[in-house]
Design an enzyme around this catalytic site. Structure first.
Site, PDB file in Angstrom:
ATOM      1  N   ASP A   1      69.588  70.579  80.311  1.00  0.00           N
ATOM      2  CA  ASP A   1      69.009  69.554  79.448  1.00  0.00           C
ATOM      3  C   ASP A   1      68.482  68.402  80.303  1.00  0.00           C
ATOM      4  OD1 ASP A   1      68.220  68.660  76.983  1.00  0.00           O
ATOM      5  OD2 ASP A   1      70.076  67.573  76.594  1.00  0.00           O
TER       6      ASP A   1
ATOM      7  N   TYR B   1      65.922  64.669  80.388  1.00  0.00           N
ATOM      8  CA  TYR B   1      66.033  63.317  79.812  1.00  0.00           C
ATOM      9  C   TYR B   1      64.666  62.656  79.923  1.00  0.00           C
ATOM     10  CZ  TYR B   1      68.847  59.012  78.977  1.00  0.00           C
ATOM     11  OH  TYR B   1      69.427  57.879  78.466  1.00  0.00           O
TER      12      TYR B   1
ATOM     13  N   HIS C   1      63.378  57.119  74.540  1.00  0.00           N
ATOM     14  CA  HIS C   1      64.798  57.377  74.283  1.00  0.00           C
ATOM     15  C   HIS C   1      65.642  56.843  75.436  1.00  0.00           C
ATOM     16  CE1 HIS C   1      68.487  59.533  73.168  1.00  0.00           C
ATOM     17  NE2 HIS C   1      68.541  59.996  74.401  1.00  0.00           N
TER      18      HIS C   1
ATOM     19  N   ARG D   1      72.607  48.410  79.222  1.00  0.00           N
ATOM     20  CA  ARG D   1      72.100  47.487  80.254  1.00  0.00           C
ATOM     21  C   ARG D   1      70.846  46.797  79.723  1.00  0.00           C
ATOM     22  NH1 ARG D   1      72.883  52.407  82.311  1.00  0.00           N
ATOM     23  NH2 ARG D   1      70.678  52.823  82.056  1.00  0.00           N
TER      24      ARG D   1
ATOM     25  N   ASP E   1      70.190  68.987  70.161  1.00  0.00           N
ATOM     26  CA  ASP E   1      71.309  68.834  71.094  1.00  0.00           C
ATOM     27  C   ASP E   1      72.347  67.918  70.447  1.00  0.00           C
ATOM     28  OD1 ASP E   1      72.841  68.773  73.416  1.00  0.00           O
ATOM     29  OD2 ASP E   1      71.704  67.102  74.252  1.00  0.00           O
TER      30      ASP E   1
ATOM     31  N   GLN F   1      81.241  60.808  74.285  1.00  0.00           N
ATOM     32  CA  GLN F   1      80.295  60.581  75.387  1.00  0.00           C
ATOM     33  C   GLN F   1      80.595  59.264  76.104  1.00  0.00           C
ATOM     34  OE1 GLN F   1      76.242  60.762  73.998  1.00  0.00           O
ATOM     35  NE2 GLN F   1      75.341  60.651  76.035  1.00  0.00           N
TER      36      GLN F   1
ATOM     37  N   THR G   1      65.887  64.050  74.401  1.00  0.00           N
ATOM     38  CA  THR G   1      65.462  63.488  73.124  1.00  0.00           C
ATOM     39  C   THR G   1      64.081  62.858  73.244  1.00  0.00           C
ATOM     40  OG1 THR G   1      67.767  62.980  72.741  1.00  0.00           O
ATOM     41  CG2 THR G   1      66.170  61.963  71.252  1.00  0.00           C
TER      42      THR G   1
HETATM   43 CA    CA Z   1      70.022  65.863  75.067  1.00  0.00          CA
END
Ligand code: CA
Length: 433
Positions: A133, A135, A140, A149, A239, A246, A366
């Site tokens: 996966d 990113y 996102h 942050r 997902d 998390q 995402t």
């Molecule tokens: Ca994901």
């Protein structure tokens, strides 16, 4: 051969004799995606979606109707061999299928191999070897980063490296398979000690899935200019994520049990050839962003490497279902909100010599639009649950509840072309066990 080349199979004037296929939102004759299905009276076989029907590819192969170069692959289940076909063989198969389904004179021969889709079961199309996966949804990444942050949402590596991690292949399931609310270790900022309990922050993630077709040998990177030849198809990917697990577990090694309990894919493999008319330029990088290293840079990839896809997320709660209400749309937006192309993902994944294989699945990460109506997860839509959504029927949602169904959809469109869709990626949340 350019992967964005179109031919007679894309002709908008092409008609199909299968009832309901003409003008079908997902599966007109210009699409022809592959899937693994079982008819009411038989075991799993290769099929092609056409309107509300499935054409039995295995039966066509057994009947000697398909080109010899592809017939063997069409008789193998699951569909890893079909996925691994060279682009030229896949194009030959597509041309043959397009001819069968448009030519009225072939109808008597082909029609016995048609099944009503409603009478069939759809399966995971391939044996998934590995799942990675990424990113690459930059909005996102920015939205999520901002929650942690606020001054510096994107980390310094983001614009140089396609960020990814190795996911879990064993828990990937086709659309329609319910997911069980996971239990896991949770420790909120105010908690003295962690506890093991069902997630209270269950979320979805809207992603595009990339099926690897032809693999590469261990130790041999895929050059960016050849990366498209290693992509066998596309799907939708949800997902599922447990945000409370998390937050507690992700440092220092990244996602683990928050992500690997279940991932849903749409069951139809939409081929690169079907998507050829919908190739668009990768959006230019904003001024001041670094140019990628040369192993990630290809002019043709930049000019044709993105996809004109509209992505949609819908939610149907248990109460909506009981009341006969339609699902509500949570978000919609274009797939071009990706900072890296899917070809760059393939090139990067193999850049160290890592071997990819037919049936491996890459998730894009995402995909969110810049504005709230296009956010691809509840974490973003509800600002971490702090601003619950009003669903219009008196219900609200911060995160998902038992009985909720999430439905992902995708439509490819271009001027003068017949739009095609991916079919649904749908799953319902069951209570924890
Ligand atoms: Ca994901």
């Amino acid at each position: 051969m350019n992967w964005w080349r179109t031919d007679a199979t894309h002709d908008p004037a092409l008609t199909c004799w299968v009832e309901g296929a003409q003008g079908h939102a997902d599966f007109p004759i210009q699409n022809l995606p592959f899937g693994l299905f079982s008819p009411a009276d038989g075991g799993p076989r290769a099929g092609v979606a056409i309107g509300e029907h499935i054409l039995d590819l295995t039966a066509l192969a057994e009947g000697g109707l398909l080109p010899a170069a592809v017939a063997v692959a069409c008789r193998e289940v699951p569909l890893n061999a079909l996925l691994a076909l060279a682009p030229a063989d896949r194009r030959a198969l597509r041309a043959a299928l397009s001819g069968f389904l448009s030519d009225e004179s072939r109808r008597a021969t082909v029609e016995p191999a048609l099944h009503a889709a409603g009478d069939c079961a759809l399966h995971l199309p391939v044996r998934v070897g590995d799942y990675t996966d990424f990113y690459v949804g930059i909005h996102h990444a920015t939205n999520i980063g901002r929650l942690f942050r606020p001054e510096n949402p994107l980390l310094p590596n983001y614009k140089h490296v396609p960020i990814g991690y190795h996911g879990r292949a064993s828990s990937i399931r086709p659309s329609g398979t319910p997911l069980v609310r996971p239990k896991g270790q949770v420790k909120g900022p105010a908690d003295e000690a962690p506890a093991y309990r069902p997630t209270a922050r269950l979320d979805y993630e809207l992603e595009l899935g990339v099926w690897i077709g032809a693999g590469n040998a261990l130790g041999t990177p895929v050059p960016i200019a050849e990366a498209a030849r290693h992509i066998g198809g596309f799907c939708l990917l949800n997902d599922w994520s447990a945000r409370d697990f998390q937050a507690w577990e992700y440092q220092p090694l990244g996602p683990f049990l928050a992500k690997n309990f279940h991932s849903s894919v749409s069951p139809w493999i939409v081929t690169p050839e079907a998507l050829a008319p919908f190739r668009i330029a990768q959006p230019p990088r904003p001024d001041g962003d670094p140019k990628p290293l040369s192993y990630l840079w290809d002019e043709a990839d930049q000019s044709h490497g993105a996809l004109a896809l509209e992505l949609v997320v819908l939610l149907e709660t248990g109460r909506m279902r009981q009341a006969g209400l339609p699902p509500v749309r949570l978000s919609h937006g274009p797939a071009s909100n990706m900072y890296w192309t899917v070809q760059q993902l393939v090139a990067h994944h193999s850049a160290n010599g890592c071997n990819l294989a037919a049936g491996d699945l890459l998730g894009t990460g995402t995909i969110s639009a810049p504005s709230r109506d296009g956010f691809g997860s509840l974490m973003e839509l509800t600002v971490g649950g702090k601003e619950p959504l009003e669903l219009g029927n008196g219900e609200t949602r911060g995160f998902l509840e038992d009985g909720d169904t999430i439905i992902l959809r995708a439509t490819a469109s271009a001027p003068g072309r017949v739009s095609i869709g991916f079919g649904e990626c749908r799953a319902t949340v069951l209570p924890a066990r």
